[in-house]
Design a protein around this motif. Structure first.
Motif, PDB file in Angstrom:
ATOM      1  N   SER A  82       8.273 -14.201  21.978  1.00 13.61           N
ATOM      2  CA  SER A  82       7.760 -12.876  21.593  1.00 13.61           C
ATOM      3  C   SER A  82       7.173 -12.880  20.182  1.00 13.61           C
ATOM      4  N   GLU A  83       7.237 -14.012  19.502  1.00 11.03           N
ATOM      5  CA  GLU A  83       6.837 -14.092  18.091  1.00 11.03           C
ATOM      6  C   GLU A  83       5.404 -13.634  17.858  1.00 11.03           C
ATOM      7  N   ILE A  84       4.462 -14.199  18.593  1.00 11.50           N
ATOM      8  CA  ILE A  84       3.058 -13.857  18.371  1.00 11.50           C
ATOM      9  C   ILE A  84       2.798 -12.385  18.679  1.00 11.50           C
ATOM     10  N   GLY A  85       3.426 -11.869  19.734  1.00 11.42           N
ATOM     11  CA  GLY A  85       3.265 -10.461  20.080  1.00 11.42           C
ATOM     12  C   GLY A  85       3.731  -9.552  18.952  1.00 11.42           C
ATOM     13  N   CYS A  86       4.858  -9.894  18.338  1.00 11.82           N
ATOM     14  CA  CYS A  86       5.373  -9.094  17.215  1.00 11.82           C
ATOM     15  C   CYS A  86       4.422  -9.156  16.023  1.00 11.82           C
ATOM     16  N   VAL A  87       3.891 -10.338  15.751  1.00 13.62           N
ATOM     17  CA  VAL A  87       2.971 -10.502  14.623  1.00 13.62           C
ATOM     18  C   VAL A  87       1.700  -9.689  14.855  1.00 13.62           C
ATOM     19  N   ARG A  88       1.212  -9.674  16.086  1.00 10.34           N
ATOM     20  CA  ARG A  88       0.028  -8.869  16.414  1.00 10.34           C
ATOM     21  C   ARG A  88       0.268  -7.392  16.124  1.00 10.34           C
ATOM     22  N   VAL A  89       1.402  -6.880  16.610  1.00  9.29           N
ATOM     23  CA  VAL A  89       1.711  -5.464  16.434  1.00  9.29           C
ATOM     24  C   VAL A  89       1.826  -5.119  14.955  1.00  9.29           C
ATOM     25  N   LEU A  90       2.562  -5.920  14.219  1.00 13.10           N
ATOM     26  CA  LEU A  90       2.747  -5.647  12.796  1.00 13.10           C
ATOM     27  C   LEU A  90       1.424  -5.748  12.036  1.00 13.10           C
ATOM     28  N   GLY A  91       0.569  -6.689  12.440  1.00 18.12           N
ATOM     29  CA  GLY A  91      -0.737  -6.817  11.798  1.00 18.12           C
ATOM     30  C   GLY A  91      -1.587  -5.579  11.980  1.00 18.12           C
ATOM     31  N   LYS A  92      -1.572  -5.023  13.181  1.00 16.40           N
ATOM     32  CA  LYS A  92      -2.328  -3.798  13.449  1.00 16.40           C
ATOM     33  C   LYS A  92      -1.769  -2.628  12.637  1.00 16.40           C
ATOM     34  N   MET A  93      -0.451  -2.551  12.536  1.00 15.26           N
ATOM     35  CA  MET A  93       0.169  -1.501  11.732  1.00 15.26           C
ATOM     36  C   MET A  93      -0.210  -1.643  10.268  1.00 15.26           C
ATOM     37  N   LEU A  94      -0.215  -2.869   9.771  1.00 13.60           N
ATOM     38  CA  LEU A  94      -0.567  -3.120   8.377  1.00 13.60           C
ATOM     39  C   LEU A  94      -2.020  -2.743   8.099  1.00 13.60           C
ATOM     40  N   ALA A  95      -2.891  -2.938   9.083  1.00 12.92           N
ATOM     41  CA  ALA A  95      -4.301  -2.569   8.920  1.00 12.92           C
ATOM     42  C   ALA A  95      -4.439  -1.059   8.727  1.00 12.92           C
ATOM     43  N   THR A  96      -3.661  -0.289   9.476  1.00  9.92           N
ATOM     44  CA  THR A  96      -3.700   1.172   9.336  1.00  9.92           C
ATOM     45  C   THR A  96      -3.111   1.594   7.994  1.00  9.92           C
ATOM     46  N   ASP A  97      -2.055   0.913   7.568  1.00 11.98           N
ATOM     47  CA  ASP A  97      -1.491   1.195   6.242  1.00 11.98           C
ATOM     48  C   ASP A  97      -2.523   0.917   5.147  1.00 11.98           C
ATOM     49  N   ALA A  98      -3.292  -0.155   5.320  1.00  4.45           N
ATOM     50  CA  ALA A  98      -4.320  -0.497   4.337  1.00  4.45           C
ATOM     51  C   ALA A  98      -5.378   0.607   4.259  1.00  4.45           C
ATOM     52  N   LEU A  99      -5.772   1.110   5.424  1.00  2.00           N
ATOM     53  CA  LEU A  99      -6.730   2.216   5.454  1.00  2.00           C
ATOM     54  C   LEU A  99      -6.139   3.456   4.803  1.00  2.00           C
ATOM     55  N   ALA A 100      -4.859   3.691   5.012  1.00  2.00           N
ATOM     56  CA  ALA A 100      -4.191   4.849   4.398  1.00  2.00           C
ATOM     57  C   ALA A 100      -4.194   4.732   2.885  1.00  2.00           C
ATOM     58  N   ARG A 101      -3.932   3.541   2.371  1.00  2.00           N
ATOM     59  CA  ARG A 101      -3.955   3.341   0.918  1.00  2.00           C
ATOM     60  C   ARG A 101      -5.333   3.652   0.349  1.00  2.00           C
TER      61      ARG A 101
END
Length: 263
Positions: A82-101
């Motif tokens: 499940s490692e890659i799947g978790c990294v994908r999800v967190l990466g997408k979340m981080l992208a939205t956080d970056a846009l929020a900043r």
């Protein structure tokens, strides 16, 4: 007068209850949990499109509901499947956080009001965890970590991205994403790497190609597409990009982000 006082009291109670609710742990997100367990952590054959659709929903919804903590916990469980799947999800979340900043910073600078109530949801421990694991990741998984960290656009990723870009044993794909990540941090090293490979006849980007790149993942096409997103220019050849870099304020790239297809 009496009715006005009553309204004020009710309003104060409402605000107090809201703050109490915010302080409490959010309710379990059953929708995210089911999607996560069914399509991201389960070890069964599922179509890529379905997995990516579930990944997008979990990332978008789970960032706001606090489900990112569940994803991080799963990543820490050392389940290699499940490692890659978790990294994908967190990466997408981080992208939205970056846009929020960026949105929050923009609002402070200009006074503009956005229809989106921008807020940063993930804790700094997410980037720290991804960096730590990325440093130890094998060749087959490293690129996924680099994509996720490039999407975050935070200075804490700089040293990791530099280590990937400068390592001759890393794949062209991982180096490409590291270069993009550095370019988004206004690091000239990353931009120069992209320009140097804008006419390369070799190299391939295997995951997370930039939107707008020609199909096939050729390194040259991906480098040009990334440069075009970063610069908002439609230049093509290497000499034009070199001239552009000489005449641009590299700090402007802090406001730009390269959009990737799902890795």
């Amino acid at each position: 007068m009496k009715s006005r006082t009553t309204v004020l009291i009710l309003l104060a109670c409402f605000l107090l209850l809201g703050r109490i609710a915010e302080a409490q742990d959010p309710k379990p997100d059953e929708i995210c949990q089911r999607l996560f367990e069914t399509y991201i952590t389960r070890q069964v054959k599922i179509s890529t499109k379905t997995v990516m659709a579930a990944t997008h929903i979990v990332a978008e919804r789970g960032r706001n509901t606090g489900f990112w903590k569940n994803v991080l916990a799963e990543l820490r469980s050392e389940n290699s499947q499940s490692e890659i799947g978790c990294v994908r999800v967190l990466g997408k979340m981080l992208a939205t956080d970056a846009l929020a900043r960026y949105t929050i910073r923009r609002q402070k600078e200009t006074g503009e009001i956005s229809a989106w109530l921008a807020s940063v949801r993930l804790g700094p421990n997410v980037v720290a965890e991804l960096v730590q694991r990325g440093e130890k990741a094998d060749r087959s998984k490293l690129d996924h970590y680099v994509v996720a960290l490039a999407r975050s656009r935070v200075p804490e990723t700089k040293e990791f991205l530099q280590s990937v870009l400068r390592n001759d044993n890393r794949s062209d794909s991982a180096k490409f994403h590291a270069a993009v990540g550095l370019a988004q941090l206004a690091e000239t090293e990353g931009v120069e790497w992209l320009i140097a490979n804008s006419e390369s006849s070799q190299g391939h980007v295997s995951v997370g190609t930039p939107r707008g790149a020609a199909p096939g993942g050729a390194l040259s096409a991906c480098s040009v597409a990334a440069l075009q997103q970063l610069s908002d220019q439609r230049l093509q050849n290497k000499s034009e990009w070199e001239a552009w870099l000489k005449n641009t304020d590299i700090k402007l790239l802090l406001n730009r982000a390269v959009a990737f297809t799902d890795p």
